[in-house]
Design a protein around this motif. Structure first.
Motif, PDB file in Angstrom:
ATOM      1  N   THR A  68      19.164  -7.439 -15.754  1.00  0.00           N
ATOM      2  CA  THR A  68      18.815  -6.315 -16.598  1.00  0.00           C
ATOM      3  C   THR A  68      19.106  -6.780 -18.112  1.00  0.00           C
ATOM      4  O   THR A  68      18.331  -6.727 -18.904  1.00  0.00           O
ATOM      5  CB  THR A  68      19.588  -4.966 -16.441  1.00  0.00           C
ATOM      6  OG1 THR A  68      18.995  -4.583 -15.032  1.00  0.00           O
ATOM      7  CG2 THR A  68      19.291  -4.064 -17.349  1.00  0.00           C
ATOM      8  N   TRP A  72      16.605  -7.302 -21.136  1.00  0.00           N
ATOM      9  CA  TRP A  72      16.798  -6.424 -22.184  1.00  0.00           C
ATOM     10  C   TRP A  72      17.651  -6.742 -23.224  1.00  0.00           C
ATOM     11  O   TRP A  72      17.690  -6.427 -24.442  1.00  0.00           O
ATOM     12  CB  TRP A  72      17.051  -5.020 -21.604  1.00  0.00           C
ATOM     13  CG  TRP A  72      15.983  -4.575 -20.832  1.00  0.00           C
ATOM     14  CD1 TRP A  72      16.068  -4.497 -19.538  1.00  0.00           C
ATOM     15  CD2 TRP A  72      14.812  -3.924 -21.218  1.00  0.00           C
ATOM     16  NE1 TRP A  72      14.701  -3.808 -19.231  1.00  0.00           N
ATOM     17  CE2 TRP A  72      14.125  -3.533 -20.055  1.00  0.00           C
ATOM     18  CE3 TRP A  72      14.013  -3.850 -22.458  1.00  0.00           C
ATOM     19  CZ2 TRP A  72      12.867  -2.737 -19.991  1.00  0.00           C
ATOM     20  CZ3 TRP A  72      12.787  -3.106 -22.247  1.00  0.00           C
ATOM     21  CH2 TRP A  72      12.171  -2.820 -21.307  1.00  0.00           C
ATOM     22  N   ALA A  76      21.022  -3.195 -23.484  1.00  0.00           N
ATOM     23  CA  ALA A  76      21.155  -2.672 -22.295  1.00  0.00           C
ATOM     24  C   ALA A  76      22.467  -2.043 -22.302  1.00  0.00           C
ATOM     25  O   ALA A  76      23.035  -1.245 -21.457  1.00  0.00           O
ATOM     26  CB  ALA A  76      21.031  -3.980 -21.341  1.00  0.00           C
ATOM     27  N   SER A  80      23.277   1.656 -20.840  1.00  0.00           N
ATOM     28  CA  SER A  80      23.527   1.819 -19.679  1.00  0.00           C
ATOM     29  C   SER A  80      24.748   3.252 -19.364  1.00  0.00           C
ATOM     30  O   SER A  80      24.795   3.674 -18.509  1.00  0.00           O
ATOM     31  CB  SER A  80      24.563   0.620 -19.257  1.00  0.00           C
ATOM     32  OG  SER A  80      25.827   0.496 -20.141  1.00  0.00           O
ATOM     33  N   THR A  86      25.187   3.225 -13.899  1.00  0.00           N
ATOM     34  CA  THR A  86      24.609   1.884 -14.470  1.00  0.00           C
ATOM     35  C   THR A  86      25.996   1.204 -15.586  1.00  0.00           C
ATOM     36  O   THR A  86      25.961  -0.211 -15.742  1.00  0.00           O
ATOM     37  CB  THR A  86      23.406   2.161 -15.611  1.00  0.00           C
ATOM     38  OG1 THR A  86      24.009   3.085 -16.200  1.00  0.00           O
ATOM     39  CG2 THR A  86      22.323   2.642 -14.692  1.00  0.00           C
ATOM     40  N   ILE A  90      26.114  -2.662 -15.438  1.00  0.00           N
ATOM     41  CA  ILE A  90      25.595  -3.659 -16.774  1.00  0.00           C
ATOM     42  C   ILE A  90      26.798  -4.160 -17.669  1.00  0.00           C
ATOM     43  O   ILE A  90      26.817  -5.254 -17.927  1.00  0.00           O
ATOM     44  CB  ILE A  90      25.032  -2.584 -17.956  1.00  0.00           C
ATOM     45  CG1 ILE A  90      23.896  -2.120 -17.117  1.00  0.00           C
ATOM     46  CG2 ILE A  90      24.688  -3.571 -19.022  1.00  0.00           C
ATOM     47  CD1 ILE A  90      22.714  -3.181 -16.665  1.00  0.00           C
TER      48      ILE A  90
END
Length: 201
Positions: A68, A72, A76, A80, A86, A90
């Protein structure tokens, strides 16, 4: 949440939730970063907890976080904080990739602010319900995310502005103090006036 925070105003709630998410996220980032370094450096002892963390980081969740961030980038990290499950993935991935801390910290702080605003206002359950209602429309999700990030950015801006005002006020107070060299110069000038000879009659 502690019972003494029941019915508290926005700022005590915000400070409480911000402290929790800040220290938890920092711990996630640094543990992931240190364990990754230790795993690459085979001269360090492999303690059981290090092996467990390393196995989690190399598992499906950890690798999903890495993918991710690779896709991104820095955005990100704050995003998150707006969904369930998340943040750890992350921010742990940011530690695995050794994301430069000077870049990571502002993004993480923005996410912490957004997360704390949600908890201190509508609550996480209400936020998830709104997010679920908006999942049918990409524009709805984008609007919710932008609103929270905008609120977070406004609070960060207000805090930075208040600090600058305090620094400006302190500088002004310091400038108002009399410089000893000015006192000496004025005193010397006064003595010269007194000692000046009178013109002849």
């Amino acid at each position: 949440m502690p019972s003494w925070l029941d019915g508290a105003s926005f700022w005590p709630l915000f400070a409480f939730f911000f402290a929790i998410v800040f220290f938890r996220t920092q711990a996630t980032y640094w543990i992931a970063r240190v364990v990754t370094t230790w795993s690459l450096d085979h001269t360090r002892p492999q303690r059981p907890w290090v092996r467990r963390v390393h196995a989690w980081l190399q598992g499906e969740q950890g690798q999903r976080g890495v993918r991710t961030i690779e896709r991104w980038g820095l955005i990100a990290v704050p995003l998150s904080f707006l969904a369930s499950g998340t943040k750890t993935v992350i921010n742990g991935a940011a530690g695995v990739l050794a994301m430069p801390f000077a870049r990571y910290l502002p993004a993480m702080l923005l996410g912490c602010v957004a997360h704390s605003i949600i908890y201190a206002t509508i609550g996480w359950a209400a936020w998830l319900a709104a997010l679920s209602a908006a999942t049918g429309s990409p524009w709805g999700i984008a609007a919710l995310v932008l609103i929270v990030l905008a609120l977070g950015a406004l609070i960060v801006h207000a805090v930075v502005r208040a600090r600058r005002r305090r620094l400006t006020a302190d500088t002004a107070d310091h400038d108002d103090t009399l410089d000893p060299r000015d006192v000496r110069t004025r005193t010397d000038a006064g003595r010269d006036d007194v000692a000046a000879p009178r013109p002849p009659a």
